[in-house]
Enzyme design. Structure first.
Site, short mmCIF file in Angstrom:
data_model
loop_
_atom_site.label_atom_id
_atom_site.label_comp_id
_atom_site.label_asym_id
_atom_site.label_seq_id
_atom_site.Cartn_x
_atom_site.Cartn_y
_atom_site.Cartn_z
N THR A 1 0.70 -1.19 -0.03
CA THR A 1 0.11 -0.01 -0.10
C THR A 1 0.88 1.24 0.05
OG1 THR A 1 -1.80 1.41 1.21
CG2 THR A 1 -0.11 0.16 2.36
N GLY B 1 -1.89 6.00 6.40
CA GLY B 1 -2.89 5.94 7.52
C GLY B 1 -3.33 4.64 7.61
N ASP C 1 -8.59 -2.89 -0.06
CA ASP C 1 -9.35 -1.82 -0.93
C ASP C 1 -10.26 -1.43 0.06
OD1 ASP C 1 -9.02 -0.52 -3.44
OD2 ASP C 1 -11.11 -1.05 -3.50
N LYS D 1 -9.90 3.64 17.21
CA LYS D 1 -10.51 3.55 15.76
C LYS D 1 -10.65 1.82 15.23
CE LYS D 1 -10.32 4.60 10.76
NZ LYS D 1 -9.39 5.31 9.63
N ARG E 1 -11.54 -1.64 8.58
CA ARG E 1 -10.17 -2.06 8.14
C ARG E 1 -9.77 -3.07 9.16
NH1 ARG E 1 -8.48 1.89 7.22
NH2 ARG E 1 -8.72 1.84 4.97
P1 ITT Z 1 -3.56 2.01 -1.55
O1 ITT Z 1 -4.58 1.52 -2.67
O2 ITT Z 1 -2.20 2.25 -2.04
O3 ITT Z 1 -3.70 1.07 -0.25
P2 ITT Z 1 -5.47 4.35 -1.18
O4 ITT Z 1 -5.56 5.56 -0.43
O5 ITT Z 1 -5.43 4.45 -2.81
O6 ITT Z 1 -4.18 3.04 -0.92
P3 ITT Z 1 -7.91 2.84 -1.45
O7 ITT Z 1 -7.82 2.75 -2.99
O8 ITT Z 1 -8.67 1.73 -0.80
O9 ITT Z 1 -6.63 3.21 -0.93
O10 ITT Z 1 -8.75 4.09 -1.42
C1 ITT Z 1 -9.73 4.10 -0.43
C2 ITT Z 1 -9.92 5.79 0.01
O11 ITT Z 1 -11.15 5.90 0.80
C3 ITT Z 1 -8.55 6.33 0.70
O12 ITT Z 1 -7.72 6.98 -0.18
C4 ITT Z 1 -9.06 7.32 1.51
O13 ITT Z 1 -9.87 8.34 1.19
C5 ITT Z 1 -10.92 6.47 1.72
N1 ITT Z 1 -10.85 5.73 3.02
C6 ITT Z 1 -10.61 4.38 3.11
N2 ITT Z 1 -10.60 3.94 4.34
C7 ITT Z 1 -10.63 5.04 4.99
C8 ITT Z 1 -10.77 5.51 6.43
O14 ITT Z 1 -10.34 4.33 7.28
N3 ITT Z 1 -10.72 6.65 6.91
C9 ITT Z 1 -10.94 7.44 6.05
N4 ITT Z 1 -11.02 7.43 4.84
C10 ITT Z 1 -10.85 6.20 4.19
#
Ligand code: ITT
Length: 184
Positions: free
Chosen positions: A8, A12, A66, A163, A169
């Site tokens: 990843t 965060g 994801d 959290k 997650r």
């Molecule tokens: P990777 O694919 O590299 O793991 P990413 O940030 O692109 O990182 P995602 O494709 O899973 O990850 O995107 C999900 C988005 O949704 C993430 O960038 C955040 O903006 C939001 N998100 C997901 N989980 C969250 C959480 O626990 N708290 C706040 N926002 C979250």
């Protein structure tokens, strides 16, 4: 000690996973590799494809995760497009879309994909219910955390440990960890 490689670029996610895995005695190492993400409405399919591709490329057993936020009044938007929408309009944009909307129910969903090179990926999912707040609150966490209310606090008003007790997650990662450690 068992090792997990978490592919990843999101620090965060890494912070939350580290806190949880440490408690379970699992060593977690981040690998920052931008694996391809397919366009799909289904987080499971995105995680499966990403995990298989990353395991093949890195030649290691790995996990990817994801996640997305699904707002009921917006028919599940931004859902699987959460990362892109966050970059485009941010939390202020979501609050604007939700101005005057009574039904503020929302859900975070997470799917963890595990894959060993040459094998099929396995997935583990988690979700948490909440509401979109009227304004941004708190400065911890990342992404949509400041506008996602869960039992009177936004996720950005919670420490990582707090959290992790309730998040989508953590639920998915915990299911993975139970399965991963079952032969120990
Ligand atoms: P990777 O694919 O590299 O793991 P990413 O940030 O692109 O990182 P995602 O494709 O899973 O990850 O995107 C999900 C988005 O949704 C993430 O960038 C955040 O903006 C939001 N998100 C997901 N989980 C969250 C959480 O626990 N708290 C706040 N926002 C979250």
């Amino acid at each position: 000690m068992k090792i997990v490689y978490f592919v990843t670029g999101n620090l965060g996610k890494v912070r939350e996973a580290k806190e949880m895995f440490e408690k379970l005695g699992i060593d977690m190492q981040q690998i920052s590799y931008g694996y391809p993400e397919i366009q799909s409405d289904n987080l499971g399919e995105i995680a499966k494809y990403g995990a298989k591709n990353a395991a093949m490329y890195l030649k290691k057993p790995i996990i990817v995760e994801d996640a997305g936020m699904f707002i009921s009044a917006l028919k599940g938007f931004p859902g699987p497009y959460s990362a892109f929408i966050f970059k485009c309009i941010g939390n202020e944009g979501i609050l604007k879309l939700m101005r005057g909307v009574k039904n503020r129910n929302a859900q975070f969903k997470s799917v963890v994909g595990y894959c060993e090179p040459g094998k099929e990926a396995i997935t583990f999912s988690g979700s948490v219910e909440g509401e979109i707040s009227e304004e941004s609150r708190g400065n911890m966490g990342f992404g949509y955390d400041p506008i996602f209310l869960h039992q009177k606090k936004t996720f950005a008003q919670m420490s990582t440990e707090e959290k992790n007790k309730v998040s989508h997650r953590c639920m998915a990662l915990r299911k993975f960890a139970e399965w991963f450690c079952k032969d120990i």
